[in-house]
Scaffold this motif. Structure first.
Motif, PDB file in Angstrom:
ATOM      1  N   TRP A 246       0.830  -1.201   0.000  1.00  0.00           N
ATOM      2  CA  TRP A 246       0.000   0.000   0.000  1.00  0.00           C
ATOM      3  C   TRP A 246       0.866   1.253   0.000  1.00  0.00           C
ATOM      4  O   TRP A 246       2.080   1.209   0.204  1.00  0.00           O
ATOM      5  N   GLY A 247       0.191   2.399  -0.179  1.00  0.00           N
ATOM      6  CA  GLY A 247       0.898   3.669  -0.293  1.00  0.00           C
ATOM      7  C   GLY A 247       1.026   4.432   1.019  1.00  0.00           C
ATOM      8  O   GLY A 247       0.545   4.012   2.072  1.00  0.00           O
ATOM      9  N   ARG A 248       1.654   5.586   0.911  1.00  0.00           N
ATOM     10  CA  ARG A 248       1.831   6.466   2.060  1.00  0.00           C
ATOM     11  C   ARG A 248       0.540   7.261   2.306  1.00  0.00           C
ATOM     12  O   ARG A 248      -0.287   7.401   1.412  1.00  0.00           O
ATOM     13  N   PRO A 249       0.369   7.788   3.502  1.00  0.00           N
ATOM     14  CA  PRO A 249      -0.824   8.586   3.804  1.00  0.00           C
ATOM     15  C   PRO A 249      -0.958   9.786   2.871  1.00  0.00           C
ATOM     16  O   PRO A 249       0.038  10.399   2.484  1.00  0.00           O
ATOM     17  N   THR A 250      -2.192  10.121   2.495  1.00  0.00           N
ATOM     18  CA  THR A 250      -2.464  11.254   1.625  1.00  0.00           C
ATOM     19  C   THR A 250      -3.892  11.741   1.851  1.00  0.00           C
ATOM     20  O   THR A 250      -4.733  10.996   2.372  1.00  0.00           O
TER      21      THR A 250
ATOM     22  N   ARG B 214      -4.695   6.356   2.230  1.00  0.00           N
ATOM     23  CA  ARG B 214      -3.375   6.183   1.630  1.00  0.00           C
ATOM     24  C   ARG B 214      -3.444   6.215   0.104  1.00  0.00           C
ATOM     25  O   ARG B 214      -4.501   6.016  -0.487  1.00  0.00           O
TER      26      ARG B 214
ATOM     27  N   SER C  14      -1.007   2.849  -4.265  1.00  0.00           N
ATOM     28  CA  SER C  14       0.221   2.829  -5.070  1.00  0.00           C
ATOM     29  C   SER C  14       0.289   1.614  -5.995  1.00  0.00           C
ATOM     30  O   SER C  14       0.967   1.655  -7.028  1.00  0.00           O
TER      31      SER C  14
ATOM     32  N   ARG D 229       4.615   5.255  -2.338  1.00  0.00           N
ATOM     33  CA  ARG D 229       4.497   3.904  -1.773  1.00  0.00           C
ATOM     34  C   ARG D 229       5.123   3.855  -0.381  1.00  0.00           C
ATOM     35  O   ARG D 229       6.202   4.384  -0.154  1.00  0.00           O
ATOM     36  N   GLU D 230       4.459   3.209   0.531  1.00  0.00           N
ATOM     37  CA  GLU D 230       4.968   3.072   1.900  1.00  0.00           C
ATOM     38  C   GLU D 230       6.209   2.184   1.892  1.00  0.00           C
ATOM     39  O   GLU D 230       6.168   1.053   1.394  1.00  0.00           O
TER      40      GLU D 230
ATOM     41  N   ASP E 188       9.063  -0.442   3.079  1.00  0.00           N
ATOM     42  CA  ASP E 188       8.974  -1.641   3.912  1.00  0.00           C
ATOM     43  C   ASP E 188       9.305  -1.277   5.357  1.00  0.00           C
ATOM     44  O   ASP E 188      10.314  -0.609   5.628  1.00  0.00           O
ATOM     45  N   ALA E 189       8.452  -1.726   6.292  1.00  0.00           N
ATOM     46  CA  ALA E 189       8.599  -1.341   7.698  1.00  0.00           C
ATOM     47  C   ALA E 189       9.958  -1.735   8.268  1.00  0.00           C
ATOM     48  O   ALA E 189      10.530  -1.008   9.091  1.00  0.00           O
TER      49      ALA E 189
ATOM     50  N   SER F 215      14.018   5.107  -0.912  1.00  0.00           N
ATOM     51  CA  SER F 215      13.701   3.727  -0.551  1.00  0.00           C
ATOM     52  C   SER F 215      14.641   2.765  -1.264  1.00  0.00           C
ATOM     53  O   SER F 215      15.368   3.145  -2.195  1.00  0.00           O
TER      54      SER F 215
END
Length: 257
Positions: A152-156, A172, A175, A223-224, A226-227, A237
């Protein structure tokens, strides 16, 4: 604000046996390779070389091995090397997820090297045939990612922001859809049109590397990360850092004499 539909990842369930959507996406990707590839080998250049449908099937078989092995090994080395070096048998657990496009690309390159030697032809002859077919296959893969609600993507706060309930309640970027559209359908269409005219060997491959590298680099901003990795040097990234060599080599292939 949109809500992810939370589609069951299992498309077909027969008793204890389940066929996952992601697996079906792989099958569709391989099917389009055969269908479009047969159109490609009808072009005068490949007709003159005597390419046949059997050659295409052999190339696909080698490519499938390259995608699966390269994607899995690449993910292990690029994203979680410490874990997989300590637990090498976990590399075999492909059902647990974890594939790298860049690793898969290296695997496909090795498969094309093998096929070119077997066919006694230039590597670029093979890669220029394959390059326009890859993005459409990637589009199916990104659709599989979306169905699974992963990557999934980043917050928006954009109007088309999407909540992925299995992650959190934060809107999010979808993405996966961005990647499907840009590095999949758009890049595939551009390459298909570009490859229809005679090009110097390696140019079609160069445009693929440049186009994919740019698309992936830009989409990674939405895009978020990887944690377990987060952002690396310069706030980029892992996907962005791996795309930079693709962009540079793509420019080289397009500009070389």
């Amino acid at each position: 604000m949109l809500i992810h539909p939370q589609i069951d990842p299992v498309a077909i369930q027969i008793g204890s046996f389940g066929i996952h959507w992601y697996g079906l996406m792989y099958l569709l990707a391989f099917a389009q390779f055969v269908i479009l590839g047969r159109l490609c080998i009808k072009r005068p250049f490949y007709v003159a070389l005597g390419w046949t449908a059997k050659d295409l099937e052999d190339l696909l078989f080698a490519g499938v091995l390259g995608v699966v092995l390269g994607g899995r090994i690449g993910y292990s080395l690029f994203y979680m090397p410490e874990f997989y070096l300590a637990n090498p048998l976990s590399i075999l657990k492909v059902w647990e997820g974890g594939m790298s496009f860049h690793g898969g690309l290296l695997g496909v390159i090795l498969a094309m090297v093998w096929f070119a030697r077997r066919k006694k032809t230039s590597f670029w002859t093979v890669s220029d045939l394959v390059a326009p077919l890859v993005p459409f296959g990637l589009a199916f893969g990104r659709l599989g990612n979306f169905i699974n609600g992963e990557l999934w993507g980043r917050p928006t706060d954009l109007p088309w922001a999407m909540v992925f309930p299995l992650v959190d309640a934060i809107p999010r970027h979808p993405s996966q859809i961005y990647q499907l559209l840009f590095e999949g359908l758009l890049l595939g269409l551009v390459l298909w049109i570009y490859a229809r005219k005679p090009r110097r060997l390696g140019q079609v491959s160069g445009l693929f590397l440049l186009g994919y590298g740019i698309c992936r680099f830009l989409v990674e901003f939405a895009r978020e990360p990887d944690a377990f990795l987060g952002l690396l040097g310069l706030g980029l990234s892992m996907g962005q850092w791996l795309s930079i060599p693709m962009i540079l080599f793509g420019i080289y292939l397009l500009k070389r004499k």
